[in-house]
Write an enzyme that holds these catalytic residues in place. Structure first.
Site, PDB file in Angstrom:
ATOM      1  N   TYR A 139       0.867  -1.180   0.000  1.00 35.50           N
ATOM      2  CA  TYR A 139       0.000   0.000   0.000  1.00 35.50           C
ATOM      3  C   TYR A 139       0.906   1.233   0.000  1.00 35.50           C
ATOM      4  O   TYR A 139       0.803   2.100   0.864  1.00 35.50           O
ATOM      5  CB  TYR A 139      -0.939   0.008   1.218  1.00 35.50           C
ATOM      6  CG  TYR A 139      -1.688  -1.286   1.467  1.00 35.50           C
ATOM      7  CD1 TYR A 139      -2.918  -1.504   0.865  1.00 35.50           C
ATOM      8  CD2 TYR A 139      -1.157  -2.283   2.285  1.00 35.50           C
ATOM      9  CE1 TYR A 139      -3.615  -2.686   1.092  1.00 35.50           C
ATOM     10  CE2 TYR A 139      -1.840  -3.470   2.511  1.00 35.50           C
ATOM     11  CZ  TYR A 139      -3.068  -3.669   1.911  1.00 35.50           C
ATOM     12  OH  TYR A 139      -3.747  -4.839   2.149  1.00 35.50           O
ATOM     13  N   ASP A 168       0.672  -0.302   5.097  1.00 27.17           N
ATOM     14  CA  ASP A 168      -0.006   0.961   5.421  1.00 27.17           C
ATOM     15  C   ASP A 168      -1.325   1.013   4.661  1.00 27.17           C
ATOM     16  O   ASP A 168      -1.510   1.816   3.753  1.00 27.17           O
ATOM     17  CB  ASP A 168       0.927   2.118   5.015  1.00 27.17           C
ATOM     18  CG  ASP A 168       0.376   3.483   5.405  1.00 27.17           C
ATOM     19  OD1 ASP A 168      -0.644   3.546   6.109  1.00 27.17           O
ATOM     20  OD2 ASP A 168       0.988   4.490   5.002  1.00 27.17           O
ATOM     21  N   CYS A 227      -4.355   3.846   9.919  1.00 20.61           N
ATOM     22  CA  CYS A 227      -5.122   5.081  10.148  1.00 20.61           C
ATOM     23  C   CYS A 227      -6.478   4.754  10.745  1.00 20.61           C
ATOM     24  O   CYS A 227      -7.366   5.588  10.774  1.00 20.61           O
ATOM     25  CB  CYS A 227      -5.264   5.867   8.841  1.00 20.61           C
ATOM     26  SG  CYS A 227      -5.960   4.911   7.496  1.00 20.61           S
TER      27      CYS A 227
END
Ligand code: SAH
Length: 404
Positions: free
Chosen positions: A265, A334, A361
């Site tokens: 990613y 990520d 996140c």
């Protein structure tokens, strides 16, 4: 023009905009709430270190988006009726800002506490130029009009500024004069791109793009490397905290120079390229074609020879690597808010790297994915939360996992 006060911590748009869930809360309190949230979400999974906040938590957004509209009512009344209650402006006024939460009514915003101030100024000045250039705003109901959105990206260190004009149809009348007039007010603008979005969609950007001024992308520096960023490529919106985040991620990987590293990613290739000095080779994978194109150019620009990029779904790509029995030492991952998937995680387990560094996140999907890896032979270290998005509820975190 700027309707806000940093001292009172008050945003005049807070109620109508809804973009910042923590409006009105002192920053220290915001950090405490995020810390508690991450702790609660990762309870029983790993320890959580104190969150790293910002010294100056304002105007950190290097990417700013505004939707354009005209206030209806009076002569302009449409089936949707009068919108002036939301915008606070008189009928016929051109407005730009955000959609009121859960609606398609535009809240007119002159200045935002978390957005780059220069970007906000450019958006205001574009609004001011439209009438003299006879550029109409796009009407979502009828499909008439031209300008739908403006997207601005600014390089934190380079100061380069990209303006993307999202139009409902391809032709911008007197485009050269428009660019000239805009650059006269803001000579810092280094590139202007027209993006055509002729679909009835809530997506901001359409497929087609034409650069009408400059090179079509901006460059910025991150952890000592230069990155080019195209309109559609993902790039972290808070540069100061991204450097903190990446610093922690690379430290957690414990690289010695001999490792084969995966950057999954990868976006425009940032984490892998920053790690490349301390690794033998880096294999990066990303789904977005434009981001991969940027990543390849970025490796060249920084004369990095030990990084390869693949344009693929990270899960499918990892399955292939596992089938090839590739020797992998460290995996950086990520993923977007939805987290990773079983194809990816089960392949990580097969590839059996010594270390997995998970940059997340979304603590909820982080917790889910960590549990999977813990069930399949990995031990989690402490989570390091980093506040990338002050005034909003979002929080970023890094966890390093080690193979038992
Ligand atoms: N590591 C980068 C990007 C992180 S954002 C950085 O720090 O800048 C997550 C990225 O995952 C985005 O670039 C998005 O395009 C990409 N992505 C989303 N789903 C994917 C998938 N299934 N496979 C590969 N990449 C994906």
């Amino acid at each position: 023009m700027v309707e806000q006060s940093k001292k009172t911590n008050a945003c005049p748009y807070a109620k109508r905009c809804g973009g910042c869930e923590y409006q009105g809360k002192p920053y220290e309190e915001q950090l405490k709430e995020k810390q508690d949230y991450v702790r609660k979400t990762l309870q029983g999974i790993c320890e959580v270190r104190p969150i790293i906040g910002m010294e100056n938590p304002y105007h950190y957004r290097n990417k700013v988006h505004a939707v354009f509209d005209i206030v209806k009512g009076g002569k302009h009344t449409t089936q949707r009726g009068v919108k002036s209650k939301v915008s606070g402006a008189a009928p016929g006024t051109i407005i730009s800002g955000v959609y009121k939460a859960g609606t398609h009514d535009v809240v007119n915003i002159d200045a935002c506490m978390i957005e780059d101030e220069k970007a906000d100024a450019i958006i205001r000045d574009i609004r001011g130029l439209l009438r003299s250039f006879k550029i109409k705003t796009y009407d979502e109901d009828t499909g008439y009009g031209l300008l739908r959105h403006v997207l601005i990206r600014k390089g934190h260190y380079s100061g380069e500024i990209m303006v993307v004009l999202v139009l409902g149809s391809p032709i911008l009348p007197s485009k050269n004069n428009f660019v000239k007039a805009l650059r006269k007010i803001h000579p810092e603008i280094t590139t202007v791109v027209i993006n055509v979005n002729d679909k009835r969609t809530s997506m901001v950007l359409g497929e087609k793009e034409t650069t009408i001024y400059g090179k079509g992308f901006i460059e910025d520096t991150l952890c000592g490397k230069v990155f080019r960023i195209s309109p559609k490529s993902f790039y972290q919106i808070n540069t100061v905290q991204t450097e903190v985040l990446y610093g922690k991620a690379i430290e957690a990987a414990g690289l010695t120079g001999n490792e084969t590293v995966i950057d999954a990613y990868c976006g425009i290739g940032t984490i892998g390229m920053i790690a490349s000095d301390k690794a033998k080779e880096v294999i990066s994978v990303e789904l977005n074609r434009d981001a991969v194109r940027d990543a390849i150019a970025n490796a060249k620009r920084n004369q990095i020879k030990n990084v390869q990029f693949y344009n693929a779904d990270a899960g499918k790509f990892m399955v292939e690597l596992a089938e090839q029995k590739k020797k992998v030492d460290v995996v950086f991952m990520d993923p977007p808010r939805a987290g990773s998937d079983e194809a990816f995680l089960s392949s990580v387990v097969k590839l059996a790297p010594k270390k997995v560094v998970y940059v997340s996140c979304n603590p909820e999907t982080l917790a889910r994915d960590l549990k999977y890896l813990m069930k399949h032979g990995y031990e989690t270290g402490a989570c390091q939360p980093v506040d990338m998005f002050p005034f909003t509820k979002h929080v970023e975190g890094i966890v390093a996992l080690t193979r038992k």
